[in-house]
Design a protein around this motif. Structure first.
Motif, PDB file in Angstrom:
ATOM      1  N   ASP A   1       0.707  -1.165  -0.275  1.00 46.49           N
ATOM      2  CA  ASP A   1      -0.019  -0.191   0.278  1.00 46.49           C
ATOM      3  C   ASP A   1       0.984   1.161  -0.390  1.00 46.49           C
ATOM      4  O   ASP A   1       1.901   1.946   0.630  1.00 46.49           O
ATOM      5  CB  ASP A   1      -1.192  -0.333   1.313  1.00 46.49           C
ATOM      6  CG  ASP A   1      -2.612   0.804   1.446  1.00 46.49           C
ATOM      7  OD1 ASP A   1      -2.922   1.851   0.043  1.00 46.49           O
ATOM      8  OD2 ASP A   1      -2.531   0.837   2.255  1.00 46.49           O
TER       9      ASP A   1
ATOM     10  N   GLU B   1      -4.462   0.652  -1.605  1.00 43.91           N
ATOM     11  CA  GLU B   1      -5.057   1.361  -1.540  1.00 43.91           C
ATOM     12  C   GLU B   1      -5.382   2.716  -1.722  1.00 43.91           C
ATOM     13  O   GLU B   1      -5.995   4.114  -1.686  1.00 43.91           O
ATOM     14  CB  GLU B   1      -6.217   0.851   0.454  1.00 43.91           C
ATOM     15  CG  GLU B   1      -6.962   0.101  -0.115  1.00 43.91           C
ATOM     16  CD  GLU B   1      -7.374  -0.459   1.443  1.00 43.91           C
ATOM     17  OE1 GLU B   1      -7.107   0.854   1.870  1.00 43.91           O
ATOM     18  OE2 GLU B   1      -8.144  -1.386   1.151  1.00 43.91           O
TER      19      GLU B   1
ATOM     20  N   THR C   1      -3.219   4.200   0.821  1.00 46.99           N
ATOM     21  CA  THR C   1      -3.259   5.221   1.823  1.00 46.99           C
ATOM     22  C   THR C   1      -2.249   4.970   2.786  1.00 46.99           C
ATOM     23  O   THR C   1      -2.310   5.703   3.646  1.00 46.99           O
ATOM     24  CB  THR C   1      -4.239   4.393   2.286  1.00 46.99           C
ATOM     25  OG1 THR C   1      -4.287   2.864   2.744  1.00 46.99           O
ATOM     26  CG2 THR C   1      -5.740   5.018   2.069  1.00 46.99           C
TER      27      THR C   1
END
Length: 259
Positions: free
Chosen positions: A204, A220, A222
């Motif tokens: 990620d 994602e 993030t």
């Protein structure tokens, strides 16, 4: 008067005559060009090394430059076997086994310098002959890689391109990802992400190339944003160090291996 590239190619073919070999129309032209220019780049970095320097350390832990040259030479032979498989329909795996592959490289690393240089040069010529003997249809025949993936024979061109370019840097002789063609860097970045996806790695982060107009979201998106030139990002993604990169968290994160 300037001559177009296609006209120049036709003139070259006329001079070379009917017995010369050429890539078929269905061949992966972009990847073959990367493989051939990468071979020239690897050869240049190799030729800059003295025979004595060949047995010094490479950037790969536990491997001398001789190990690396042997590996690159035997890789060409292994890809030649895949092309023979696609051309004849007779199954010819890249290697008999992982053990055989490792033993072959270890033996190759003990060869005299002249023999190592010849291995690299002759194996590359043989691979090019096989590529040029593949018909339009045969480029799409399926073969199996050493990792067990079933791919069309055209994948061998990309496999060779990434091999020679990245390992030219591993020779530790002033080779640099900054020498790579920009579109090749983009494809290497995508290749790392594909490898992670196949293994279902949980990653990620956001990649922010400072020399591109867009970012790449992984997972994602993030996680931390890692910034740097595309060359420096690709060097990090392929496991060759994190120099000149910055992270939004202050620390460049650890990432899964490429291979």
């Amino acid at each position: 008067m300037s001559t177009s590239l296609e006209q120049a190619r036709e003139e070259l073919r006329r001079r070379q005559g009917a017995g010369a070999r050429y890539d078929s129309a269905n061949a992966p032209a972009r990847e073959l060009a990367w493989a051939r220019t990468g071979t020239a780049y690897f050869a240049r970095k190799l030729n800059e090394l003295t025979d004595e320097e060949l047995y010094g350390p490479s950037l790969l832990p536990g491997w001398t430059r001789a190990h690396l040259v042997a590996h690159v030479g035997y890789n060409a032979r292994a890809l030649t076997r895949l092309c023979e498989w696609a051309r004849t329909g007779v199954e010819t795996p890249m290697y008999a086994s992982t053990t055989q592959r490792s033993a072959e490289i270890d033996r190759g690393a003990t060869l005299p310098a002249r023999a190592l240089r010849n291995l690299f040069a002759h194996a590359e010529v043989h691979l090019n002959v096989e590529w040029r003997d593949l018909t339009d249809e045969q480029w799409d025949h399926e073969v199996r890689t050493a990792q067990g993936r079933t791919v069309p024979a055209r994948e061998t061109a990309w496999m060779r391109a990434r091999e020679v370019w990245v390992h030219a840097v591993d020779l530790d002789n002033a080779g640099s990802f900054r020498d790579f063609p920009p579109d090749l860097l983009d494809e290497l970045l995508a290749d790392v992400l594909r490898a992670w996806a196949r293994r279902e790695e949980k990653v990620d982060l956001v990649l922010a190339p400072t020399d591109r107009n867009s970012q790449v979201t992984v997972g994602e998106g993030t996680g931390p944003t890692v910034s740097g030139t595309t060359a420096d990002l690709v060097r990090w993604l392929t496991g060759r160090g994190e120099r000149r990169l910055t992270s939004s968290t202050g620390e460049v994160p650890e990432i899964p291996r490429w291979f």
